[in-house]
Design a protein around this motif. Structure first.
Motif, PDB file in Angstrom:
ATOM      1  N   GLY A 136       0.709  -1.160  -0.169  1.00  0.00           N
ATOM      2  CA  GLY A 136      -0.039   0.299  -0.080  1.00  0.00           C
ATOM      3  C   GLY A 136       0.936   1.374   0.038  1.00  0.00           C
ATOM      4  O   GLY A 136       0.232   2.464   0.159  1.00  0.00           O
ATOM      5  N   LYS A 138       3.571   1.731  -4.642  1.00  0.00           N
ATOM      6  CA  LYS A 138       4.638   1.399  -5.836  1.00  0.00           C
ATOM      7  C   LYS A 138       3.941   1.281  -6.902  1.00  0.00           C
ATOM      8  O   LYS A 138       4.287   1.818  -7.931  1.00  0.00           O
ATOM      9  CB  LYS A 138       5.300  -0.045  -5.084  1.00  0.00           C
ATOM     10  N   THR A 139       2.944   0.517  -6.933  1.00  0.00           N
ATOM     11  CA  THR A 139       2.012   0.362  -8.153  1.00  0.00           C
ATOM     12  C   THR A 139       1.261   1.376  -8.928  1.00  0.00           C
ATOM     13  O   THR A 139       1.598   1.390  -9.976  1.00  0.00           O
ATOM     14  CB  THR A 139       1.029  -0.889  -7.984  1.00  0.00           C
ATOM     15  N   THR A 140       1.015   2.131  -8.136  1.00  0.00           N
ATOM     16  CA  THR A 140       0.248   3.465  -8.616  1.00  0.00           C
ATOM     17  C   THR A 140       1.358   4.310  -9.201  1.00  0.00           C
ATOM     18  O   THR A 140       1.143   4.844 -10.390  1.00  0.00           O
ATOM     19  CB  THR A 140      -0.132   4.205  -7.493  1.00  0.00           C
ATOM     20  N   GLN A 152       1.980  -6.100 -11.647  1.00  0.00           N
ATOM     21  CA  GLN A 152       2.127  -6.940 -10.570  1.00  0.00           C
ATOM     22  C   GLN A 152       1.673  -8.421 -10.779  1.00  0.00           C
ATOM     23  O   GLN A 152       2.051  -9.231 -10.174  1.00  0.00           O
ATOM     24  CB  GLN A 152       1.641  -6.037  -9.110  1.00  0.00           C
TER      25      GLN A 152
HETATM   26  N1  LIG Z   1      -8.270   1.896  -7.919  1.00  0.00           N
HETATM   27  C1  LIG Z   1      -8.081   2.122  -6.415  1.00  0.00           C
HETATM   28  N2  LIG Z   1      -9.067   2.725  -5.760  1.00  0.00           N
HETATM   29  C2  LIG Z   1      -8.968   3.046  -4.251  1.00  0.00           C
HETATM   30  N3  LIG Z   1      -7.547   3.098  -3.943  1.00  0.00           N
HETATM   31  C3  LIG Z   1      -6.967   2.534  -4.385  1.00  0.00           C
HETATM   32  C4  LIG Z   1      -6.743   2.276  -5.870  1.00  0.00           C
HETATM   33  N4  LIG Z   1      -5.633   1.641  -6.353  1.00  0.00           N
HETATM   34  C5  LIG Z   1      -4.616   1.894  -5.167  1.00  0.00           C
HETATM   35  N5  LIG Z   1      -5.381   2.296  -4.030  1.00  0.00           N
HETATM   36  C6  LIG Z   1      -4.736   2.460  -2.844  1.00  0.00           C
HETATM   37  O1  LIG Z   1      -3.562   3.360  -2.983  1.00  0.00           O
HETATM   38  C7  LIG Z   1      -2.800   3.173  -2.233  1.00  0.00           C
HETATM   39  C8  LIG Z   1      -1.334   2.845  -2.848  1.00  0.00           C
HETATM   40  O2  LIG Z   1      -1.912   1.351  -3.490  1.00  0.00           O
HETATM   41  P1  LIG Z   1      -0.556   0.565  -4.493  1.00  0.00           P
HETATM   42  O3  LIG Z   1      -1.297  -0.342  -5.264  1.00  0.00           O
HETATM   43  O4  LIG Z   1       0.256   1.632  -5.196  1.00  0.00           O
HETATM   44  O5  LIG Z   1       0.374   0.046  -3.399  1.00  0.00           O
HETATM   45  P2  LIG Z   1       1.781  -0.912  -3.617  1.00  0.00           P
HETATM   46  O6  LIG Z   1       2.766  -0.183  -3.001  1.00  0.00           O
HETATM   47  O7  LIG Z   1       1.690  -1.089  -4.983  1.00  0.00           O
HETATM   48  O8  LIG Z   1       1.151  -1.891  -2.636  1.00  0.00           O
HETATM   49  P3  LIG Z   1       1.505  -3.785  -2.691  1.00  0.00           P
HETATM   50  O9  LIG Z   1       2.966  -4.005  -2.163  1.00  0.00           O
HETATM   51  O10 LIG Z   1       0.374  -4.102  -1.924  1.00  0.00           O
HETATM   52  O11 LIG Z   1       1.266  -3.994  -4.239  1.00  0.00           O
HETATM   53  C9  LIG Z   1      -3.249   1.895  -1.445  1.00  0.00           C
HETATM   54  O12 LIG Z   1      -3.607   2.374  -0.081  1.00  0.00           O
HETATM   55  C10 LIG Z   1      -4.248   1.453  -1.870  1.00  0.00           C
HETATM   56  O13 LIG Z   1      -5.419   0.885  -1.297  1.00  0.00           O
END
Ligand SMILES: Nc1ncnc2c1ncn2[C@@H]1O[C@H](COP(=O)(O)OP(=O)(O)OP(=O)(O)O)[C@@H](O)[C@H]1O
Ligand SMILES: [Mg+2]
Lengths: 342, 264
Positions: free
Chosen positions: A40, A43-45, A84
């Protein structure tokens, strides 16, 4: 040096949840940036924004010299993306999956076929190439996914947790493939939760937590920042702990940390070999025969823990990673033992 | 432009391969509709009273065709959701291709498949005694109109799929949309028996317009109308509805695709 990726102040919110609160990144061409962060973190964002899949709410970025907002098609021409979750068409064969991408990239049908054969070979999928991807194991899917993102030989590659869920052999093989890409001049932005992976592959790291970059630098810089080397001494008899702590306190400006559970004492090692031999001599004087006497470099796990207050590999990941153990496990290692003064 | 077309064709080809891989799917889009034709034409046919000499067999064919076109909502919606959730949409969106080609490829492939279904149903209908009486051109016109409806339903399905992004929700919702559209229409029964207000609703139901229009073009009997505008001019009415629907839904689906992100 030319920069392949720059991001300035990227912001993204989902409703009132701020997923990214201003991410800045710079990746010089031909290098690997490892993006580390807990679940969370964002990273993915970040990857999805840089790969033109998601519009940021604010900030700007360039990829391969093109502005993300103004020239998205140019950006797409220059990137490969492995998300991912493996993106393969389960009901096509591995070969057809790659060929389809080749055709969509307008390589021409014949060149697309040739490229598919080449990539299947490179990823050890030739034998499975004509089977439906549905029948592939998780590791094979991952490899197919990576192969599909390399069809165009993109100069910039985004890999979102490329080895999550792979066994050790597949992971090592994938690391080699990624290194090959980098040797050929590809710039890689890779997210991972495996600290070992970042240590192995990345030239520089950016640690993200709660939507901001909380630290960046080379893996060594980060490790130094968090504490550099420590001297750890374990004793057989808990009664010796206090005396051991006294001996170590004499060689360090910082108070030693005593861990009753592991019957060990540790201090930051600032005085180099001199401090090391002084510590050994001090122990000898007090008549303490240590069970273990080791210099330990702080690992990326420590960095991560120190920076974010939680461990990276937290959810369902293998606890014992042989490569990790030989490199950075807590107490052990033959080499440090050799340093033990006689 | 030509690249957008060749991309759409390549993506449509992907779906054709799916069918080749899983022949049971072909069975699904062939056998079920044929069974409909046989069950309605033969079994119910003897029990149903409809206007004209052709009997229920002639009456029902346009209705079953329309029903199949309506089902395209679900077909396309589920397909789009699957692509979204297994990451393929991300993969395609990160490629330097016209973003429209993914949806055009999908709706195009679904149109080809529904044309196949239509042809098989027409064949079986012919075998059990259904006839079109107005010559080749008008008959083709009837099929053209039905297929246009199928295409519009596909785009509607794409929009629904991209908006809801979840197979269960999508199937449930398209079911809820389809039920009244199909059954509150003249697809299966003549409307004379309905109470006044219900009849008005059914006559203004666009599905009724398409069904009436194709009955008219096929030269199949459909009985008296109450004088509602779409019932009096079914061909014009259905063309207008379908074109307007496409004009609204296509850009909306395109917008939804731009922003599409899988739900995990
Ligand atoms: N489509 C969406 N709608 C609402 N919230 C989102 C959405 N996509 C991501 N989030 C929120 O944004 C935050 C960042 O998400 P992200 O997927 O970028 O995390 P991450 O670092 O890739 O995590 P992970 O290691 O679990 O893959 C998280 O709190 C997630 O719940
Ligand atoms: Mg992620």
């Amino acid at each position: 040096m030319e920069t392949a990726i720059t991001a300035e102040g990227l912001r993204k919110s989902y409703g009132d949840h701020h997923a990214l609160k201003g991410i800045d990144l710079t990746v010089p061409a031909g290098t690997v940036l490892g993006v580390l962060g807990p679940n969370g973190a964002g990273k993915t964002t970040t990857v999805r924004i840089l790969a033109t899949l998601l519009q940021p709410d604010g900030g700007r970025a360039t990829v391969a010299g093109y502005d993300l907002a103004k020239q998205p098609v140019e950006v797409r021409r220059n990137i490969g993306l492995t998300g991912q979750y493996a993106a393969v068409d389960e009901r096509l064969t591995g070969r057809e999956n790659i060929e389809l991408i080749g055709v969509l990239l307008h390589l021409g049908r014949r060149a697309a076929k040739a490229r598919a054969a080449e990539l299947l070979e490179q990823f050890g999928l030739t034998d499975a190439g004509d089977r439906m991807a549905k029948t592939y194991s998780g590791g094979m899917r991952r490899r197919l996914d990576l192969a599909a993102s390399l069809v165009a030989r993109p100069p910039v590659l985004f890999l979102d947790e490329p080895t999550t869920g792979l066994d050790l052999t597949s992971r090592l093989a994938l690391w080699d493939t990624i290194r090959d890409q980098v040797r050929n001049g590809t710039t890689v932005l890779l997210t991972t939760q495996y600290l070992e992976e970042a240590d192995q592959l990345a030239d520089r790291l950016a640690v993200i937590d709660k939507g901001t970059v909380i630290a960046d630098g080379t893996p060594d810089e980060l490790k130094r920042k968090v504490g550099g080397e420590r001297l750890e001494v374990a004793v057989a008899d808990p009664a010796d702990l206090a005396a051991t702590a006294r001996a170590l306190a004499a060689v360090s400006p910082v108070d030693p940390v005593v861990d009753e559970e592991t019957r060990s004492v540790s201090v930051p090692l600032t005085g180099g070999v001199a401090a090391l031999s002084a510590a050994a001599a001090g122990l000898d004087e007090l008549g303490i025969e240590p069970e273990d006497f080791a210099v330990r470099r702080s690992s990326l796990d420590d960095v991560f823990l120190a920076l974010t207050g939680h461990t990276g590999a937290s959810d369902g990941q293998p606890e014992t990673d042989p490569t990790e153990q030989q490199k950075s496990g807590p107490r052990k290692s033959a080499q440090t033992k050799e340093k033990e003064p006689a | 432009m030509t690249e957008a077309i060749s991309d759409s064709l390549a993506l449509a080809g992907r779906q054709m391969r799916h069918i080749r891989r899983m022949p049971e799917q072909l069975l699904g889009i062939t056998v079920m509709p044929i069974a409909f034709v046989v069950v309605f034409g033969y079994l119910f046919g003897s029990a149903m009273q409809v206007p004209g000499e052709g009997g229920y067999k002639e009456y029902i064919m346009a209705g079953i065709f329309a029903q199949v076109m309506l089902a395209n909502i679900t077909t396309t919606a589920v397909g789009v959701v699957n692509d979204l959730n297994n990451g393929l949409v991300d993969r395609f969106r990160a490629l330097p291709i016209a973003r429209s080609s993914v949806l055009i490829g999908r709706t195009g492939a679904d149109a080809v498949l529904v044309t196949w279904t239509c042809a098989m149903m027409a064949l079986v209908g012919y075998l059990i005694g259904w006839r079109a009486h107005n010559g080749v051109l008008q008959t083709l016109g009837g099929f053209g109109l039905l297929l246009l409806m199928g295409f519009a339903m596909s785009w509607l399905g794409a929009l629904i799929g991209l908006t809801l992004r979840n197979v269960e929700t999508v199937s449930a919702l398209s079911g809820i949309i389809m039920m009244p559209l199909a059954f509150l229409s003249n697809a299966f029964v003549p409307l004379d028996g309905l109470p006044g207000w219900l009849r008005t609703i059914a006559e203004w139901n666009p599905v009724s317009a398409v069904v009436s229009a194709s009955r008219q073009l096929f030269g199949n009997e459909q009985g008296a109308t109450s004088g509602a505008l779409p019932a009096e001019h079914p061909v014009a009415a259905s063309l207008i509805v379908l074109v307007v629907l496409l004009a609204v839904v296509v850009p909306l689906a395109g917008r939804a695709y731009e922003k599409a992100a899988a739900q995990r």
